[in-house]
Design a protein around this motif. Structure first.
Motif, PDB file in Angstrom:
ATOM      1  N   GLN A 106      37.082  10.921  -3.312  1.00 53.90           N
ATOM      2  CA  GLN A 106      36.092  11.436  -3.915  1.00 53.90           C
ATOM      3  C   GLN A 106      34.855  11.317  -4.479  1.00 53.90           C
ATOM      4  O   GLN A 106      33.951  11.355  -3.990  1.00 53.90           O
ATOM      5  CB  GLN A 106      36.110  13.162  -3.039  1.00 53.90           C
ATOM      6  CG  GLN A 106      36.559  13.306  -1.979  1.00 53.90           C
ATOM      7  CD  GLN A 106      36.867  15.012  -1.750  1.00 53.90           C
ATOM      8  OE1 GLN A 106      37.650  15.285  -2.509  1.00 53.90           O
ATOM      9  NE2 GLN A 106      36.198  15.225  -0.470  1.00 53.90           N
ATOM     10  N   ASN A 107      34.893  10.768  -6.008  1.00 55.80           N
ATOM     11  CA  ASN A 107      34.339  10.530  -6.869  1.00 55.80           C
ATOM     12  C   ASN A 107      33.052   9.721  -6.441  1.00 55.80           C
ATOM     13  O   ASN A 107      33.313   8.738  -6.017  1.00 55.80           O
ATOM     14  CB  ASN A 107      35.033   9.851  -7.127  1.00 55.80           C
ATOM     15  CG  ASN A 107      34.363  10.184  -9.358  1.00 55.80           C
ATOM     16  OD1 ASN A 107      33.204  11.626  -8.989  1.00 55.80           O
ATOM     17  ND2 ASN A 107      34.368   9.419 -10.385  1.00 55.80           N
ATOM     18  N   LEU A 108      31.832  10.383  -6.316  1.00 60.19           N
ATOM     19  CA  LEU A 108      30.652   9.823  -6.365  1.00 60.19           C
ATOM     20  C   LEU A 108      30.154   9.552  -7.852  1.00 60.19           C
ATOM     21  O   LEU A 108      28.783   9.484  -8.077  1.00 60.19           O
ATOM     22  CB  LEU A 108      29.914  10.063  -5.661  1.00 60.19           C
ATOM     23  CG  LEU A 108      29.994   9.712  -3.892  1.00 60.19           C
ATOM     24  CD1 LEU A 108      29.997  10.252  -3.442  1.00 60.19           C
ATOM     25  CD2 LEU A 108      30.361   8.521  -3.454  1.00 60.19           C
ATOM     26  N   GLY A 109      30.899  10.170  -8.658  1.00 66.44           N
ATOM     27  CA  GLY A 109      30.041  10.126 -10.020  1.00 66.44           C
ATOM     28  C   GLY A 109      29.525   8.646 -10.520  1.00 66.44           C
ATOM     29  O   GLY A 109      30.066   7.874 -10.046  1.00 66.44           O
ATOM     30  N   GLY A 110      28.129   8.849 -11.056  1.00 66.84           N
ATOM     31  CA  GLY A 110      27.488   7.935 -11.126  1.00 66.84           C
ATOM     32  C   GLY A 110      26.671   6.607 -10.353  1.00 66.84           C
ATOM     33  O   GLY A 110      25.918   6.213 -10.791  1.00 66.84           O
ATOM     34  N   ARG A 111      26.846   7.344  -9.233  1.00 64.97           N
ATOM     35  CA  ARG A 111      26.260   6.955  -8.172  1.00 64.97           C
ATOM     36  C   ARG A 111      25.219   7.503  -7.544  1.00 64.97           C
ATOM     37  O   ARG A 111      24.896   9.121  -7.664  1.00 64.97           O
ATOM     38  CB  ARG A 111      27.337   7.086  -6.996  1.00 64.97           C
ATOM     39  CG  ARG A 111      28.327   5.875  -7.353  1.00 64.97           C
ATOM     40  CD  ARG A 111      28.710   5.384  -5.956  1.00 64.97           C
ATOM     41  NE  ARG A 111      30.498   4.492  -6.425  1.00 64.97           N
ATOM     42  CZ  ARG A 111      31.165   4.296  -5.907  1.00 64.97           C
ATOM     43  NH1 ARG A 111      31.788   4.591  -4.906  1.00 64.97           N
ATOM     44  NH2 ARG A 111      32.508   3.519  -6.359  1.00 64.97           N
ATOM     45  N   ALA A 150      26.458  15.688  -3.912  1.00 59.28           N
ATOM     46  CA  ALA A 150      26.215  15.803  -5.045  1.00 59.28           C
ATOM     47  C   ALA A 150      27.726  17.020  -5.547  1.00 59.28           C
ATOM     48  O   ALA A 150      27.852  16.261  -7.353  1.00 59.28           O
ATOM     49  CB  ALA A 150      24.879  17.410  -5.195  1.00 59.28           C
ATOM     50  N   ARG A 151      27.765  17.792  -4.489  1.00 62.68           N
ATOM     51  CA  ARG A 151      29.025  18.300  -4.938  1.00 62.68           C
ATOM     52  C   ARG A 151      30.418  16.889  -6.028  1.00 62.68           C
ATOM     53  O   ARG A 151      31.275  17.101  -6.083  1.00 62.68           O
ATOM     54  CB  ARG A 151      29.529  18.404  -3.783  1.00 62.68           C
ATOM     55  CG  ARG A 151      30.797  20.191  -4.581  1.00 62.68           C
ATOM     56  CD  ARG A 151      30.820  20.794  -3.024  1.00 62.68           C
ATOM     57  NE  ARG A 151      29.874  21.359  -2.691  1.00 62.68           N
ATOM     58  CZ  ARG A 151      30.772  21.949  -2.060  1.00 62.68           C
ATOM     59  NH1 ARG A 151      30.049  21.647  -0.658  1.00 62.68           N
ATOM     60  NH2 ARG A 151      29.021  23.106  -1.391  1.00 62.68           N
ATOM     61  N   ALA A 152      30.287  15.804  -4.841  1.00 62.18           N
ATOM     62  CA  ALA A 152      31.240  14.965  -4.861  1.00 62.18           C
ATOM     63  C   ALA A 152      30.622  14.007  -6.425  1.00 62.18           C
ATOM     64  O   ALA A 152      31.304  12.898  -6.738  1.00 62.18           O
ATOM     65  CB  ALA A 152      31.451  13.937  -3.902  1.00 62.18           C
ATOM     66  N   GLY A 153      29.712  14.630  -7.023  1.00 62.01           N
ATOM     67  CA  GLY A 153      28.808  13.572  -8.354  1.00 62.01           C
ATOM     68  C   GLY A 153      27.791  12.421  -8.398  1.00 62.01           C
ATOM     69  O   GLY A 153      27.714  12.259  -9.523  1.00 62.01           O
ATOM     70  N   ALA A 154      27.417  12.859  -6.883  1.00 58.23           N
ATOM     71  CA  ALA A 154      26.052  11.710  -6.986  1.00 58.23           C
ATOM     72  C   ALA A 154      24.888  12.675  -7.809  1.00 58.23           C
ATOM     73  O   ALA A 154      24.815  13.256  -7.332  1.00 58.23           O
ATOM     74  CB  ALA A 154      26.101  11.347  -5.137  1.00 58.23           C
ATOM     75  N   GLY A 189      24.842  20.078  -9.992  1.00 57.63           N
ATOM     76  CA  GLY A 189      24.701  18.779 -10.121  1.00 57.63           C
ATOM     77  C   GLY A 189      23.112  17.886 -10.065  1.00 57.63           C
ATOM     78  O   GLY A 189      22.865  18.596 -10.892  1.00 57.63           O
ATOM     79  N   LYS A 190      23.359  17.168  -9.795  1.00 61.49           N
ATOM     80  CA  LYS A 190      21.674  16.359 -10.178  1.00 61.49           C
ATOM     81  C   LYS A 190      21.147  16.349  -8.596  1.00 61.49           C
ATOM     82  O   LYS A 190      21.370  15.236  -8.201  1.00 61.49           O
ATOM     83  CB  LYS A 190      22.022  15.383 -10.949  1.00 61.49           C
ATOM     84  CG  LYS A 190      22.467  15.596 -12.435  1.00 61.49           C
ATOM     85  CD  LYS A 190      22.922  14.454 -13.295  1.00 61.49           C
ATOM     86  CE  LYS A 190      23.408  14.856 -14.710  1.00 61.49           C
ATOM     87  NZ  LYS A 190      23.404  13.742 -15.596  1.00 61.49           N
ATOM     88  N   ALA A 191      19.576  16.580  -8.714  1.00 62.68           N
ATOM     89  CA  ALA A 191      19.113  16.171  -8.217  1.00 62.68           C
ATOM     90  C   ALA A 191      17.661  15.637  -8.121  1.00 62.68           C
ATOM     91  O   ALA A 191      16.654  17.091  -8.623  1.00 62.68           O
ATOM     92  CB  ALA A 191      19.130  17.465  -6.527  1.00 62.68           C
TER      93      ALA A 191
END
Length: 244
Positions: free
Chosen positions: A6-11, A31-35, A59-61
């Motif tokens: 599920q990791n979308l970190g760094g995307r 965002a919860r998945a890291g995007a 998260g970041k948005a």
């Protein structure tokens, strides 16, 4: 599904129409998945609320306003977004009623919002994804692209077009690492016409309408590495309605 899958970190993910309904739920889930999520909409107050909710959860948005009925605004949104890894084409609207009652201006607005806007966003962002080595595009279609529903001729046409474009874009961009898929929701609880949504929900094998979060889960799956071998697909998330 594992946390690694599920990791979308760094995307970076751009979600259109992300200030309410399915788009809002998708922005929060991604965002919860890291995007890092670019929240698109037209209402800055509602956009700010989504960004604040994501931030409270760690998260970041950021919010970007754009009117997708305007081609210049579509180009500006794409330029502002820059290099994105995930594009969720969710913005759009529906119209239901007798065919003879639909005026030409609303007809044109339906196709501008539901077809032209995603087309030109993909035209701007798809080649960038390909040049960057990959990405994921998720189009939000509808069960009405598959079933015949009285009063939905024009809306069905927009969503059938979107699913056709999904397949064509998969053929065009997937050789360059960009996966293109669609999710086709059935009735979903949103702020619009709850009585109609309840009635539609009752016609599904599951006997209910979906929550926006349930559709967002499918969008997040398609955006994530868990769906690494899925492209050109339209995933029904309609409680089984198109299966009967």
């Amino acid at each position: 599904m594992s946390s690694i899958e599920q990791n979308l970190g760094g995307r970076t993910a751009l979600v259109t129409g992300a200030t309410s309904g399915i788009g809002r739920a998708a922005a929060i889930q991604l965002a919860r998945a890291g995007a890092q999520v670019i929240v698109h909409g037209r209402d800055a107050d509602r956009g700010g609320q989504v960004v604040a909710e994501i931030a409270r959860a760690g998260g970041k948005a950021r919010f970007v306003a754009a009117d997708l009925a305007d081609l210049a605004e579509i180009r500006r949104l794409a330029d502002d977004a820059g290099q994105v890894d995930v594009l969720v084409n969710n913005a759009g609207f529906s119209w239901f009623g007798p065919t003879a009652d639909l005026d030409a201006a609303t007809y044109e607005s339906l196709f501008d919002s539901n077809v032209r806007a995603p087309y030109f966003l993909v035209a701007a962002l798809g080649p960038r994804m390909a040049a960057n080595g990959g990405g994921s595009i998720v189009n939000v279609a509808s069960m009405v692209a598959t079933i015949g529903l009285a009063g939905a001729a024009a809306y069905s046409g927009t969503k059938a077009t979107l699913t056709a474009m999904t397949r064509a874009w998969a053929a065009e961009f997937s050789p360059h690492g960009v996966r293109v898929n669609a999710v086709a929701p059935g009735p979903v609880h949103t702020a619009a016409d709850p009585a109609r949504i309840e009635a539609f929900g009752a016609t599904t094998p599951l006997g209910r309408a979906a929550q926006a979060d349930e559709i967002a889960e499918v969008i997040t799956f398609l955006a994530s590495p868990a769906a690494a071998y899925v492209t050109g697909a339209t995933i029904a998330a309609d409680g089984g309605r198109t299966a009967i």
